[in-house]
Scaffold this active site. Structure first.
Site, PDB file in Angstrom:
ATOM      1  N   CYS A 119       0.870  -1.168   0.000  1.00  0.00           N
ATOM      2  CA  CYS A 119       0.000   0.000   0.000  1.00  0.00           C
ATOM      3  C   CYS A 119       0.913   1.226   0.000  1.00  0.00           C
ATOM      4  O   CYS A 119       2.103   1.103   0.293  1.00  0.00           O
ATOM      5  CB  CYS A 119      -0.922   0.020   1.217  1.00  0.00           C
ATOM      6  SG  CYS A 119      -2.263   1.247   1.056  1.00  0.00           S
ATOM      7  N   CYS A 121      -0.027   4.148   1.727  1.00  0.00           N
ATOM      8  CA  CYS A 121      -0.377   5.107   2.782  1.00  0.00           C
ATOM      9  C   CYS A 121       0.705   5.286   3.843  1.00  0.00           C
ATOM     10  O   CYS A 121       0.816   6.341   4.446  1.00  0.00           O
ATOM     11  CB  CYS A 121      -1.716   4.751   3.424  1.00  0.00           C
ATOM     12  SG  CYS A 121      -1.717   3.185   4.289  1.00  0.00           S
ATOM     13  N   LYS A 194     -12.116  -5.038   2.425  1.00  0.00           N
ATOM     14  CA  LYS A 194     -11.560  -4.224   3.504  1.00  0.00           C
ATOM     15  C   LYS A 194     -12.509  -3.056   3.738  1.00  0.00           C
ATOM     16  O   LYS A 194     -12.752  -2.251   2.831  1.00  0.00           O
ATOM     17  CB  LYS A 194     -10.180  -3.718   3.104  1.00  0.00           C
ATOM     18  CG  LYS A 194      -9.545  -2.805   4.139  1.00  0.00           C
ATOM     19  CD  LYS A 194      -8.127  -2.452   3.749  1.00  0.00           C
ATOM     20  CE  LYS A 194      -7.485  -1.508   4.723  1.00  0.00           C
ATOM     21  NZ  LYS A 194      -6.114  -1.158   4.334  1.00  0.00           N
ATOM     22  N   ARG A 204      -2.842   3.119  12.667  1.00  0.00           N
ATOM     23  CA  ARG A 204      -2.427   4.384  12.037  1.00  0.00           C
ATOM     24  C   ARG A 204      -1.507   5.171  12.966  1.00  0.00           C
ATOM     25  O   ARG A 204      -0.627   5.904  12.504  1.00  0.00           O
ATOM     26  CB  ARG A 204      -3.665   5.180  11.623  1.00  0.00           C
ATOM     27  CG  ARG A 204      -4.383   4.485  10.477  1.00  0.00           C
ATOM     28  CD  ARG A 204      -5.645   5.178  10.054  1.00  0.00           C
ATOM     29  NE  ARG A 204      -6.389   4.320   9.122  1.00  0.00           N
ATOM     30  CZ  ARG A 204      -7.606   4.589   8.678  1.00  0.00           C
ATOM     31  NH1 ARG A 204      -8.230   5.691   9.075  1.00  0.00           N
ATOM     32  NH2 ARG A 204      -8.210   3.756   7.849  1.00  0.00           N
ATOM     33  N   GLU A 232     -16.809  -7.702  -4.517  1.00  0.00           N
ATOM     34  CA  GLU A 232     -15.376  -7.374  -4.426  1.00  0.00           C
ATOM     35  C   GLU A 232     -14.532  -8.645  -4.466  1.00  0.00           C
ATOM     36  O   GLU A 232     -13.505  -8.701  -5.142  1.00  0.00           O
ATOM     37  CB  GLU A 232     -15.089  -6.610  -3.127  1.00  0.00           C
ATOM     38  CG  GLU A 232     -15.431  -5.130  -3.166  1.00  0.00           C
ATOM     39  CD  GLU A 232     -14.422  -4.301  -3.963  1.00  0.00           C
ATOM     40  OE1 GLU A 232     -13.471  -4.862  -4.528  1.00  0.00           O
ATOM     41  OE2 GLU A 232     -14.614  -3.068  -4.023  1.00  0.00           O
ATOM     42  N   LYS A 247     -11.445  -7.871   6.393  1.00  0.00           N
ATOM     43  CA  LYS A 247     -10.829  -7.039   7.428  1.00  0.00           C
ATOM     44  C   LYS A 247     -11.749  -5.887   7.773  1.00  0.00           C
ATOM     45  O   LYS A 247     -12.244  -5.250   6.844  1.00  0.00           O
ATOM     46  CB  LYS A 247      -9.513  -6.523   6.847  1.00  0.00           C
ATOM     47  CG  LYS A 247      -8.790  -5.517   7.665  1.00  0.00           C
ATOM     48  CD  LYS A 247      -7.562  -5.077   6.912  1.00  0.00           C
ATOM     49  CE  LYS A 247      -6.887  -3.979   7.683  1.00  0.00           C
ATOM     50  NZ  LYS A 247      -5.848  -3.340   6.933  1.00  0.00           N
TER      51      LYS A 247
HETATM   52  C1  PBG Z   1      -3.008  -0.031   4.896  1.00  0.00           C
HETATM   53  C2  PBG Z   1      -3.340  -0.884   6.052  1.00  0.00           C
HETATM   54  C3  PBG Z   1      -4.051  -0.521   7.202  1.00  0.00           C
HETATM   55  C4  PBG Z   1      -4.105  -1.650   8.021  1.00  0.00           C
HETATM   56  C5  PBG Z   1      -3.415  -2.662   7.354  1.00  0.00           C
HETATM   57  N1  PBG Z   1      -2.971  -2.173   6.122  1.00  0.00           N
HETATM   58  C6  PBG Z   1      -4.573   0.777   7.642  1.00  0.00           C
HETATM   59  C7  PBG Z   1      -5.592   1.510   6.896  1.00  0.00           C
HETATM   60  O1  PBG Z   1      -6.235   1.034   5.962  1.00  0.00           O
HETATM   61  O2  PBG Z   1      -5.756   2.669   7.289  1.00  0.00           O
HETATM   62  C8  PBG Z   1      -4.760  -1.716   9.347  1.00  0.00           C
HETATM   63  C9  PBG Z   1      -4.408  -2.909  10.163  1.00  0.00           C
HETATM   64  C10 PBG Z   1      -4.792  -2.800  11.592  1.00  0.00           C
HETATM   65  O3  PBG Z   1      -5.549  -1.928  12.006  1.00  0.00           O
HETATM   66  O4  PBG Z   1      -4.314  -3.659  12.359  1.00  0.00           O
HETATM   67  N2  PBG Z   1      -1.673  -0.189   4.506  1.00  0.00           N
END
Ligand code: PBG
Length: 322
Positions: A119, A121, A194, A204, A232, A247
């Site tokens: 990802c 982010c 997700k 985060r 999805e 998730k």
């Molecule tokens: C994005 C990602 C997230 C999580 C896993 N991969 C955060 C998001 O979508 O903001 C969250 C996992 C967790 O809360 O344990 N790379």
């Protein structure tokens, strides 16, 4: 006299209960998530996730060794880079933190499947999962960045990659990029379902990846939707995913059950940071029996139909199950 049905016959003692138990937990099916940080000089505790750390590469290798010794078969890595920029260049850098961590693990004696989260982010200064135009997350333009990230993880030695961005069409694009680079054996675990969930809050914090403005609702799913989850998942199966992930886990077990009936690929659930934090906080207060609640939560996921669970409790649970 009316005839009484007696289900209690099968619950009379531990031997009978063991014999007829329908669902079992095994350390074979648990994946341990780990954070690895480019700036940490020693492991940094994550305050909203007691017991979890932002690891250095060295402490990550040590932690993975402990996981493997406990019987864990796979870890998933999340990177925290020292620099972030608009395009998230740390994500696919050859010397990026995850790439270095994968190489260190593969050079060590630890025997584990290494899965990497794909990802942007964690690597963008705006904290969004793709490239921006104004406040809009560009879909197709971001796919190339995600594919480059997946390929660079494969180059470093990742066994499987797990795209968690939820942009449209990314599974097909990543699969094609991996194949073209000669990585047709590298598996794709798709975070297909997700949700835009408040349960990601502690993550985060840990990854310093909260969006600088807005939220993730333009790409992550609306928690109200169940039929859309199936759509999805089906799209990602068609695009070439090897396994499908839901998730968060606990609040979405109806979705897990639905997918279990419709999808024949391995099904994973990610018990996320907020689920972990809730258990840890209540246990620290002495309000719940920590071990019992952890095991019951994971068992519920398996009962709902999950094959594999990602959980921050994985290594500890593997120890308990020994
Ligand atoms: C994005 C990602 C997230 C999580 C896993 N991969 C955060 C998001 O979508 O903001 C969250 C996992 C967790 O809360 O344990 N790379």
């Amino acid at each position: 006299m009316t005839m009484i049905e007696r289900p209690r016959r099968l619950r009379r003692n531990a031997l009978i209960r063991d014999l007829v138990r329908e669902t079992k937990l095994s350390s074979d099916d648990l994946i341990q998530p780990y954070f690895v940080s480019e700036t940490a000089t020693e492991p940094e505790p994550i305050s909203s996730m007691p017991g979890q750390m932002r690891h250095t590469i060295e402490s990550l290798v040590a932690a993975c060794t402990t996981s493997a010794q406990a019987g864990i078969k796979a870890v998933i890595l999340f990177g925290i880079p020292d620099e972030k920029d608009a395009e998230g260049h740390g994500a696919d850098a050859d010397d990026g933190i995850v790439q270095k961590a994968i190489r260190a693990l593969k050079a060590s004696s630890v025997e584990l499947l290494v899965i990497s989260d794909v990802c942007l982010c964690e690597y963008t200064d705006h904290g969004h999962c793709g490239l921006l135009e104004g406040e809009e997350i560009l879909n197709d333009e971001s796919l190339e960045r995600l594919a480059a990230t997946a390929v660079s993880h494969a180059e470093a030695g990742a066994d499987m990659v797990a795209p968690s961005d939820m942009l449209d069409g990314r599974i097909a694009v990543i699969r094609e990029a991996l194949d073209e680079a000669g990585y047709e054996q590298i598996g794709l675990i798709s975070y297909a379902v997700k949700y835009a969930s408040a349960f990601y809050g502690p993550f985060r914090d840990a990854a310093q990846s909260a969006p600088a403005f807005g939220d993730r609702r333009s790409h992550q799913m609306d928690p109200a939707n169940r039929r859309e989850a199936l759509r999805e998942a089906q799209l990602d199966v068609e695009e070439g995913a090897d396994a499908i992930l839901v998730k968060p886990a606990l609040a979405y077990l109806d979705v897990v059950r639905e997918l279990r009936e419709e999808i024949d690929l391995p099904l994973l659930a990610y018990s996320v940071s907020g689920e972990y934090a809730m258990i840890e906080a209540a246990a620290a207060k002495g309000w719940i029996d920590r071990q019992a609640v952890v095991l019951e939560s994971l068992l519920s996921m398996k009962r709902a139909g999950v094959d594999v669970i990602m959980t921050y409790h994985a290594t500890e649970v593997a120890g308990w199950l020994r």
